[in-house]
Enzyme design. Structure first.
Site, mmCIF file in Angstrom:
data_model
loop_
_atom_site.group_PDB
_atom_site.id
_atom_site.type_symbol
_atom_site.label_atom_id
_atom_site.label_comp_id
_atom_site.label_asym_id
_atom_site.label_seq_id
_atom_site.Cartn_x
_atom_site.Cartn_y
_atom_site.Cartn_z
ATOM 1 N N PRO A 1 27.575 -25.185 42.119
ATOM 2 C CG PRO A 1 27.262 -23.522 43.758
ATOM 3 C CD PRO A 1 26.509 -24.437 42.838
ATOM 4 N N GLY B 1 31.177 -24.288 37.867
ATOM 5 C CA GLY B 1 32.257 -23.723 37.075
ATOM 6 C C GLY B 1 32.720 -22.331 37.438
ATOM 7 C CB CYS C 1 60.875 -40.995 44.203
ATOM 8 S SG CYS C 1 59.670 -42.272 44.502
HETATM 9 N N1 LLP Z 1 28.666 -29.855 37.851
HETATM 10 C C1 LLP Z 1 29.259 -30.734 37.030
HETATM 11 C C2 LLP Z 1 28.446 -31.527 36.123
HETATM 12 C C3 LLP Z 1 30.649 -30.870 37.042
HETATM 13 O O1 LLP Z 1 31.221 -31.727 36.216
HETATM 14 C C4 LLP Z 1 31.421 -30.085 37.933
HETATM 15 C C5 LLP Z 1 32.881 -30.216 37.978
HETATM 16 C C6 LLP Z 1 30.752 -29.199 38.798
HETATM 17 C C7 LLP Z 1 29.379 -29.101 38.721
HETATM 18 C C8 LLP Z 1 31.478 -28.336 39.789
HETATM 19 O O2 LLP Z 1 32.340 -27.457 39.143
HETATM 20 P P1 LLP Z 1 33.034 -26.263 39.977
HETATM 21 O O3 LLP Z 1 31.923 -25.332 40.399
HETATM 22 O O4 LLP Z 1 33.723 -26.845 41.126
HETATM 23 O O5 LLP Z 1 33.950 -25.645 38.992
HETATM 24 N N2 LLP Z 1 39.560 -31.336 39.350
HETATM 25 C C9 LLP Z 1 39.474 -30.077 38.644
HETATM 26 C C10 LLP Z 1 38.064 -29.602 38.479
HETATM 27 C C11 LLP Z 1 37.179 -30.599 37.757
HETATM 28 C C12 LLP Z 1 35.761 -30.179 37.730
HETATM 29 C C13 LLP Z 1 34.911 -31.274 37.215
HETATM 30 N N3 LLP Z 1 33.517 -30.999 37.207
HETATM 31 C C14 LLP Z 1 40.337 -29.055 39.373
HETATM 32 O O6 LLP Z 1 40.988 -29.405 40.339
HETATM 33 O O7 LLP Z 1 40.409 -27.914 38.944
#
Ligand code: LLP
Length: 435
Positions: free
Chosen positions: A289, A246, A359
């Site tokens: 991450p 996150g 489109c």
């Molecule tokens: N761990 C879990 C359980 C998760 O659900 C996620 C992301 C991560 C780690 C990795 O999160 P990050 O570090 O990348 O923020 N498609 C969306 C983001 C969805 C994230 C879903 N879960 C976007 O394009 O912003």
């Protein structure tokens, strides 16, 4: 021109250079639309994150493959020593193929099929369980196969993270995890304790994605550690505390980077305070991450095919990549910075809407942007697309997904070939009566 992040430069011709390679030349060689990943930047991002936490604690970074599951990308992180956060059977296979051992993986998600769970058990992957039913299924499979299941529970800490509602996951009303408030989370640990072949080794939470402020992570750590303390009173000692992913990246020129030192300092001291107060051992800290490691290491290069004037309105330019190649602007209203890769030294003086080729009115990559005056044949660059770019792309209107190249110290290599007509149609079948 904007202030570029430190891994880019502009050469004398006014072309954007990435990984020591001229992006205009890349497009000549590999065509457009083209994803480009910068290997050194991925390594730098990983090391920066690891350093911030690692000098304070024992930590394992499990790269979230959902951000970008390209085998070369995963391989780079494997060589850095990363573990993996996988959310499907195939991500698990990709991680294994890249050389990440099952013992360094966590399997996440609210729906893991029995087949997926069997594969996880076989490779000793820790399963972050999301529901009571899943716990039962895992218990049954473990007993049947005689394998010990390493499990951890995803708890829902009810933390409000300042991000897009579609990517906030730690709220009580979200579909993920065991509710803490109602005692459900503790109940899960209690039930697991009585199960044969199930070893409870950790706790897991993930509050959302693209979070730039350290405070929600501190609140998360606080709430997770409260549960860890209660779990210990049940006589269960956990090996690790997994705070999920996150951590965000700046997408807009005015956004600031996350202060990792502050984040690591505050999160670690929160965890350690509870450990001290309750006389607990030091848990392994796990993070997952995704975006932080690969987001800003990726760009998308797309050709300006047509331009169109609109009296009293921004002019339109149409690129050969749109919501098929990069869906984030259409889906979340996400901002991705755009420049002209072959005109980096020109003044950004023209108000421009940047459209894709499909489109649909949602098919745009940016609205009301200031760019140099674009002409047919120019090259647009869309920044910060290394995470959730290619991994969320699609083939709408039967457009092939883009190719991807890896660049490093002046060299470039194709790491995903461009889809072809054959790739697009090879899974289609005609029923006998139409042949
Ligand atoms: N761990 C879990 C359980 C998760 O659900 C996620 C992301 C991560 C780690 C990795 O999160 P990050 O570090 O990348 O923020 N498609 C969306 C983001 C969805 C994230 C879903 N879960 C976007 O394009 O912003």
């Amino acid at each position: 021109m904007l202030m570029l992040k430190s891994h880019f430069r502009v050469n004398r011709a006014g072309h954007l250079v990435c990984g020591g390679v001229d992006t205009v030349e890349l497009c000549e060689e590999f065509g457009t639309p083209l994803y480009v990943m910068d290997e050194e930047r991925i390594r730098e991002n990983y090391r920066r994150f690891l350093r911030a936490f690692g000098r304070r604690r024992r930590v394992l970074l499990c790269y979230a493959l959902k951000a970008n599951s390209n085998s070369a990308v995963v391989r780079i992180l494997a060589t850095e020593g990363a573990g993996a956060d996988v959310s499907s059977e195939n991500e698990l296979r990709i991680a294994l193929g890249a050389g990440i051992p099952g013992e360094k993986m966590v399997f996440n998600g609210n729906l893991k099929t029995e087949g997926e769970l069997r594969l996880a058990l076989k490779h000793g992957v820790t399963i972050n369980i999301d529901s009571f039913q899943e716990l039962e299924v895992v218990g049954r499979l473990a007993e049947k196969t005689g394998k010990e299941a390493r499990v951890s529970f995803r708890i829902n800490p009810d933390v409000r993270a300042p991000t897009h509602p579609y990517i906030a996951t730690g709220l009580r009303e979200s579909k993920f995890g065991f509710d803490v408030k109602s005692g459900e989370a503790l109940e899960a640990y209690r039930r697991a304790k009585g199960m044969k072949n199930v070893r409870t080794v950790g706790i897991h939470a993930h509050i959302g994605s693209q979070i730039l402020d350290p405070s929600p992570f501190v609140e998360e750590a606080e709430k997770v550690m409260e549960v860890v303390a209660q779990v210990r009173e049940l006589g269960i000692e956990l090996e690790f505390v997994d705070l999920g992913g996150g951590v965000g990246i700046p997408y807009r020129p005015e956004e600031r980077e996350v202060d990792l030192e502050e984040l690591a300092g505050r999160v670690v001291s929160t965890v350690e305070r509870v450990e001290r107060e309750k006389g607990m051992h030091k848990h392994l800290l796990v993070f997952e991450p995704g975006r932080y490691l690969v987001g800003d290491a990726g760009i998308l290069l797309a050709r300006v095919e047509y331009t169109k004037e609109r009296r009293d309105l921004p002019r339109w330019i149409s690129l050969d990549a749109g919501m098929n190649a990069l869906i984030r602007p259409a889906l979340y209203g996400a901002y991705h910075h755009i420049e002209l890769a072959n005109k980096m030294n020109l003044e950004n003086d023209t108000l421009t809407n940047v459209a894709g080729p499909l489109c649909e009115s949602a098919d745009f990559l940016g609205k009301e942007r200031l760019l140099p005056r674009a002409e047919r044949g120019d090259l647009a660059v869309i920044f910060d697309v290394g995470a959730y770019g290619l991994s969320m792309s699609n083939q709408h209107t039967a457009k092939p997904r883009p190719a991807m190249v890896m660049v490093r110290r002046g060299r470039a290599a194709l790491v995903r070939r461009r889809e072809t007509f054959r790739d697009l149609t090879r899974l289609d079948l005609l029923p006998p009566w139409l042949r």
